[in-house]
Design a protein around this motif. Structure first.
Motif, PDB file in Angstrom:
ATOM      1  N   SER A  38       0.996  -1.077   0.174  1.00 25.97           N
ATOM      2  CA  SER A  38      -0.031  -0.066   0.050  1.00 25.97           C
ATOM      3  C   SER A  38       0.908   1.129  -0.135  1.00 25.97           C
ATOM      4  CB  SER A  38      -1.046   0.154   1.215  1.00 25.97           C
ATOM      5  OG  SER A  38      -1.783   1.147   1.203  1.00 25.97           O
TER       6      SER A  38
ATOM      7  N   GLU B 168       0.519   5.745  -0.668  1.00 25.84           N
ATOM      8  CA  GLU B 168      -0.580   6.919  -0.637  1.00 25.84           C
ATOM      9  C   GLU B 168       0.386   8.031  -0.183  1.00 25.84           C
ATOM     10  OE1 GLU B 168      -4.050   6.817  -0.539  1.00 25.84           O
ATOM     11  OE2 GLU B 168      -3.848   4.752  -1.083  1.00 25.84           O
TER      12      GLU B 168
ATOM     13  N   ASP C 256      -3.973  -1.530   4.371  1.00 24.68           N
ATOM     14  CA  ASP C 256      -4.378  -0.451   3.575  1.00 24.68           C
ATOM     15  C   ASP C 256      -4.151   0.809   4.284  1.00 24.68           C
ATOM     16  OD1 ASP C 256      -5.648   0.609   1.223  1.00 24.68           O
ATOM     17  OD2 ASP C 256      -7.705   0.342   1.958  1.00 24.68           O
TER      18      ASP C 256
ATOM     19  N   LYS D 183      -5.317   4.898   4.126  1.00 26.64           N
ATOM     20  CA  LYS D 183      -5.761   6.274   3.304  1.00 26.64           C
ATOM     21  C   LYS D 183      -5.597   7.648   4.214  1.00 26.64           C
ATOM     22  CE  LYS D 183      -8.095   4.209  -0.109  1.00 26.64           C
ATOM     23  NZ  LYS D 183      -7.962   2.710   0.219  1.00 26.64           N
ATOM     24  N   TRP D 184      -5.315   8.443   3.392  1.00 27.30           N
ATOM     25  CA  TRP D 184      -5.305   9.883   4.208  1.00 27.30           C
ATOM     26  C   TRP D 184      -6.727  10.273   4.053  1.00 27.30           C
ATOM     27  CZ3 TRP D 184      -0.985  12.323   6.062  1.00 27.30           C
ATOM     28  CH2 TRP D 184       0.125  11.766   5.670  1.00 27.30           C
TER      29      TRP D 184
ATOM     30  N   ARG E 110      -6.160  -2.506  -7.200  1.00 27.25           N
ATOM     31  CA  ARG E 110      -6.598  -1.181  -6.718  1.00 27.25           C
ATOM     32  C   ARG E 110      -6.641  -0.258  -7.943  1.00 27.25           C
ATOM     33  NH1 ARG E 110      -7.626  -2.535  -2.585  1.00 27.25           N
ATOM     34  NH2 ARG E 110      -6.869  -2.295  -0.508  1.00 27.25           N
TER      35      ARG E 110
ATOM     36  N   LYS F 221      -7.505   4.059  -8.707  1.00 26.48           N
ATOM     37  CA  LYS F 221      -7.240   5.460  -8.032  1.00 26.48           C
ATOM     38  C   LYS F 221      -7.718   6.348  -9.268  1.00 26.48           C
ATOM     39  CE  LYS F 221      -5.704   4.434  -4.153  1.00 26.48           C
ATOM     40  NZ  LYS F 221      -4.387   4.758  -3.713  1.00 26.48           N
TER      41      LYS F 221
ATOM     42  N   ASP G 144      -0.409   5.115  -6.199  1.00 25.06           N
ATOM     43  CA  ASP G 144      -1.282   6.326  -6.029  1.00 25.06           C
ATOM     44  C   ASP G 144      -0.557   7.542  -6.928  1.00 25.06           C
ATOM     45  OD1 ASP G 144      -3.257   7.948  -5.169  1.00 25.06           O
ATOM     46  OD2 ASP G 144      -1.910   8.300  -3.069  1.00 25.06           O
TER      47      ASP G 144
ATOM     48  N   ASP H  64      -7.408  11.593  -3.677  1.00 25.39           N
ATOM     49  CA  ASP H  64      -6.806  10.638  -4.435  1.00 25.39           C
ATOM     50  C   ASP H  64      -7.443   9.695  -5.109  1.00 25.39           C
ATOM     51  OD1 ASP H  64      -6.546  10.557  -1.339  1.00 25.39           O
ATOM     52  OD2 ASP H  64      -6.083   8.418  -1.836  1.00 25.39           O
ATOM     53  N   THR H  65      -6.911  10.898  -4.128  1.00 27.64           N
ATOM     54  CA  THR H  65      -7.512  10.685  -4.160  1.00 27.64           C
ATOM     55  C   THR H  65      -6.843  10.252  -5.287  1.00 27.64           C
ATOM     56  OG1 THR H  65      -9.316   9.703  -2.648  1.00 27.64           O
ATOM     57  CG2 THR H  65      -8.866  11.677  -3.356  1.00 27.64           C
TER      58      THR H  65
END
Length: 419
Positions: A22, A24, A89, A91-92, A273, A275, A323, A361-362
């Protein structure tokens, strides 16, 4: 007509030492040079005492910084890493404090952990909560709502989804059995925080309305021929949803009509994934497992199959994380290009309104089976990570040059590349 297939330029490959799954980029303005990477590795020769007799999975949380953009020599530097259980995983948060961005992760012992950046950008753990007993946390997503409380949805290896309310504390709002097999992925509808989606090894993905007292799906889609492992709502186009499957296809859906996809692309590997690009929502980045990484042109959803703009496959044995970087080549860490004068930089800075929405990220059983909130315990140090500010929107890209970070599991590598 789509651009011809681009050959990605490899900028750097970093050895993460443990298997990487992962990665990000921070979405917050002036922090967009910060990259997180999560690793996960099974300890096959260790005694299985930690997780009630289950397998032991270790991991690291790594923080990198990106430099050298102004000199056209992008370089990642490892600034910090933390030992922990295997991470599945990260995520921001979409709407974050400009000074202390927050992110969450799920791990191999079924924990949801909340973290933030300190003044010096170091990692600070804020809260943790248990998803359930004897499960692996598989995915998470933040809602985009702006209110005194943010929502996080998580999915786990028991096929359950858990909804959390995040403020000065973390509270379990609901938990229910969504699938009979592993729920590989969960995601919010970014335009309606009452709606979440889930995908599973049972070859279905489902929609759920959080306003309903009984947890019956509002739809069940069985289009995929294998497990559904990635879902993301388009943050720029209200009704557009991307879904990826082990069947090696990515599907685009109009959320107002979920029976059949608008268009598809066959990518030659399981789509772990997806994005959407953070600038205009017209490109889709995929981590495509045994076939590397792809950038798909989604500007025209009437095109079927969707055109592939770029394919990165060099030394990739299992592509899991991917990402977009919001910074552009030949820019500094604030996003200013090197040909902007000092006076213009000051003008640009004065126009950055922190109240603008952030650029985002989005991966079938008894849907009425539920677990009460008191069954899930939480612990928190009381730090309030909620904020009232959001970073500025990312403007539409003037060209199709992107900087991307990806990671390959078996190669324990983090790749920095651009199109």
């Amino acid at each position: 007509m789509a651009d011809p297939l681009k050959e990605p330029t490899i900028l750097q490959i970093v050895d993460t030492r443990l298997c990487a799954d992962s990665t990000e980029w921070c979405p917050t303005e002036n922090k967009q040079n910060i990259l997180l990477c999560g690793t996960y590795q099974l300890q096959e020769d260790e005694p299985a005492e930690a997780a009630g007799g289950g397998q032991v999975r270790i991991g690291k949380l790594q923080r990198y910084s990106l430099s050298g953009l102004l000199d056209d020599q992008p370089q990642l530097t490892l600034e910090e890493e933390r030992d922990m259980h295997g991470i599945l995983d990260i995520k921001w948060r979409h709407t974050v404090d400009d000074d202390h961005p927050a992110f969450a992760l799920v791990d191999a012992v079924g924990q949801l952990q909340l973290w933030r950046l300190a003044d010096d950008d170091s990692l600070v753990k804020v809260c943790s909560a248990q998803l359930g007993e004897s499960c692996l946390g598989l995915s998470l997503d933040w809602s985009r709502q702006e209110s005194p409380c943010s929502d996080i949805i998580t999915s786990d290896s028991t096929g359950s989804l858990t909804l959390f309310k995040v403020g000065s504390d973390i509270v379990v709002a609901d938990r229910w059995k969504a699938h009979d097999y592993e729920a590989w992925i969960c995601a919010f509808n970014y335009w309606d925080g009452n709606v979440v989606y889930s995908g599973s090894d049972d070859c279905t993905f489902k929609g759920w309305d959080m306003r309903s007292n009984q947890r019956s799906p509002v739809f069940t889609n069985k289009r995929a021929e294998m497990g559904v492992c990635s879902i993301q709502s388009n943050p720029w186009k209200e009704h557009l949803l991307a879904v990826g499957s082990y069947d090696e296809h990515v599907y685009l859906y109009d959320t107002r009509s979920m029976r059949s996809p608008l268009s598809t692309a066959s990518l030659g590997g399981g789509v772990w994934r997806v994005k959407w690009d953070p600038s205009c929502g017209e490109h889709l980045l995929t981590a495509t497992m045994y076939n590397g990484f792809h950038i798909v042109d989604c500007s025209n959803t009437d095109t079927d199959p969707l055109p592939i703009l770029a394919h990165y496959m060099t030394d990739i044995r299992l592509g899991y994380g991917a990402d977009w970087c919001r910074l552009r080549p030949n820019s500094d860490t604030t996003g200013n290009s090197k040909d902007i004068s000092a006076a213009n930089k000051a003008l640009v800075h004065s126009k950055n309104d922190s109240s603008k929405p952030v650029g985002v990220d989005t991966e079938i059983g008894d849907s009425n089976t539920r677990m009460d909130s008191h069954e899930v315990t939480t612990e928190c140090d009381g730090v309030d990570i909620l904020t009232k500010k959001t970073s500025a929107c990312v403007g539409k890209q003037s060209d199709s040059s992107f900087i991307v970070a990806t990671c390959s599991f078996y190669d324990h590598s983090l790749q920095l590349w651009r199109t």
